[in-house]
Design a protein around this motif. Structure first.
Motif, PDB file in Angstrom:
ATOM      1  N   GLN A   1       4.634  24.246  74.397  1.00 22.20           N
ATOM      2  CA  GLN A   1       3.518  23.464  74.917  1.00 22.20           C
ATOM      3  C   GLN A   1       2.203  24.226  74.865  1.00 22.20           C
ATOM      4  OE1 GLN A   1       4.016  20.012  76.139  1.00 22.20           O
ATOM      5  NE2 GLN A   1       1.879  20.184  75.505  1.00 22.20           N
ATOM      6  N   LYS A   2       2.260  25.550  74.955  1.00 21.09           N
ATOM      7  CA  LYS A   2       1.023  26.327  74.924  1.00 21.09           C
ATOM      8  C   LYS A   2       0.279  26.180  73.595  1.00 21.09           C
ATOM      9  CE  LYS A   2       3.351  30.168  75.425  1.00 21.09           C
ATOM     10  NZ  LYS A   2       3.714  31.601  75.612  1.00 21.09           N
ATOM     11  N   TRP A   3       0.990  25.729  72.548  1.00 21.38           N
ATOM     12  CA  TRP A   3       0.375  25.545  71.238  1.00 21.38           C
ATOM     13  C   TRP A   3      -0.080  24.106  71.005  1.00 21.38           C
ATOM     14  CZ3 TRP A   3      -0.672  29.902  68.794  1.00 21.38           C
ATOM     15  CH2 TRP A   3       0.093  31.039  69.104  1.00 21.38           C
TER      16      TRP A   3
ATOM     17  N   SER B   1       8.493  23.021  77.438  1.00 25.00           N
ATOM     18  CA  SER B   1       7.637  23.189  78.615  1.00 25.00           C
ATOM     19  C   SER B   1       7.223  24.636  78.821  1.00 25.00           C
ATOM     20  CB  SER B   1       8.347  22.655  79.862  1.00 25.00           C
ATOM     21  OG  SER B   1       9.518  23.404  80.156  1.00 25.00           O
ATOM     22  N   ARG B   2       8.103  25.589  78.491  1.00 24.07           N
ATOM     23  CA  ARG B   2       7.834  26.996  78.787  1.00 24.07           C
ATOM     24  C   ARG B   2       7.288  27.794  77.601  1.00 24.07           C
ATOM     25  NH1 ARG B   2       9.430  28.593  83.977  1.00 24.07           N
ATOM     26  NH2 ARG B   2       9.917  26.666  85.112  1.00 24.07           N
ATOM     27  N   PHE B   3       7.344  27.227  76.389  1.00 27.00           N
ATOM     28  CA  PHE B   3       6.853  28.005  75.243  1.00 27.00           C
ATOM     29  C   PHE B   3       5.996  27.176  74.291  1.00 27.00           C
ATOM     30  CE2 PHE B   3       7.035  29.910  71.029  1.00 27.00           C
ATOM     31  CZ  PHE B   3       6.686  31.225  71.305  1.00 27.00           C
TER      32      PHE B   3
ATOM     33  N   PRO C   1      -2.263  21.033  72.652  1.00 22.17           N
ATOM     34  CA  PRO C   1      -3.134  20.469  73.681  1.00 22.17           C
ATOM     35  C   PRO C   1      -2.676  19.066  74.092  1.00 22.17           C
ATOM     36  CG  PRO C   1      -4.401  21.362  71.828  1.00 22.17           C
ATOM     37  CD  PRO C   1      -2.978  21.335  71.402  1.00 22.17           C
ATOM     38  N   ASP C   2      -2.982  18.697  75.313  1.00 23.62           N
ATOM     39  CA  ASP C   2      -2.575  17.389  75.811  1.00 23.62           C
ATOM     40  C   ASP C   2      -3.178  16.244  75.015  1.00 23.62           C
ATOM     41  OD1 ASP C   2      -1.040  18.563  77.766  1.00 23.62           O
ATOM     42  OD2 ASP C   2      -2.521  18.311  79.364  1.00 23.62           O
TER      43      ASP C   2
END
Length: 223
Positions: free
Chosen positions: A36-38, A32-34, A40-41
């Motif tokens: 996920q930024k890579w 969730s904190r790292f 896309p939903d």
């Protein structure tokens, strides 16, 4: 004599006995904190050598696929996660150019160099042209003293070697963090979710405690 998948089942059941709850808490924060930024939903995500499925169970994506040679992956995969028992360098059942993100964590040290190379080629096959490969890997440059603490570690790998392996398989390196997470959950990584969140916010701490590399690759244009 037990088969290879059965040996894997027994080995990892013993290694992670009584650690599962702690590992799940840590991976929920890491995703969730790292990570996920890579991702896309709306991505299609493939977790190779998924093991206990800590990453793929916690990441948000349109479609999530876990593959592992250990048949326990079928039971570890959470709701909505597709599980396939297959070799990392075969990826049976995964179509060419169908995957947006591939994640590989703590795997390459367990296999010979030729399997690392063939796995990266298999990843190159299934990734879309604009896809990304995310690798979290113990970096022998910073954990050499304890690298061989696990019986099934057979190949020393560092971030410089991974850069070469990526290039040989047709990947450009988009990001290389040589020191990110500590070596294992048995090392000095804070085990509570709150402390893990704090660790992720302080990159200076990574330079002291980090012994795993995080690398992002993308298919090289024209290859």
């Amino acid at each position: 004599m037990t088969s290879e998948p059965e040996e894997l089942r027994e080995l990892y059941a013993n290694r992670f006995h009584n650690e599962e709850a702690q590992r799940l808490d840590v991976w929920e924060v890491l995703c969730s904190r790292f990570f996920q930024k890579w991702v896309p939903d709306d991505a299609i995500v493939l977790d190779i050598a998924a093991g206990h499925c800590e990453f793929v169970n916690n990441i948000k994506a349109k479609r999530r696929i876990a593959v592992d040679l250990n048949p326990d992956v079928i039971h570890k995969a959470g709701p909505g996660v597709e599980a396939i028992v297959t070799r990392s360098d075969e990826l049976v059942g995964i179509d060419d150019g169908s995957i947006d993100r591939v994640f590989i964590s703590n795997f390459f040290e367990h296999v010979p160099r030729e399997v690392i190379a063939s796995t990266l080629l298999a990843v190159r096959r299934v990734l879309k042209a604009d896809g990304k490969l995310l690798v979290l890997q113990p970096n022998v440059r910073y954990c050499a003293k304890d690298y061989w603490m696990f019986f099934d570690h057979i190949t020393p790998v560092d971030d410089r070697a991974l850069v070469e392996a990526f290039a040989a398989a047709g990947f450009d390196v988009e990001l290389n963090i040589p020191r990110f997470l500590p070596y294992t959950t048995k090392s000095r990584l804070p085990s509570g979710p709150g402390l893990v969140k704090l660790y992720l916010k302080v990159p200076l701490a990574w330079r002291v405690l980090g012994a795993q590399a995080f690398m992002v690759g993308r298919p090289a244009a024209g290859r």
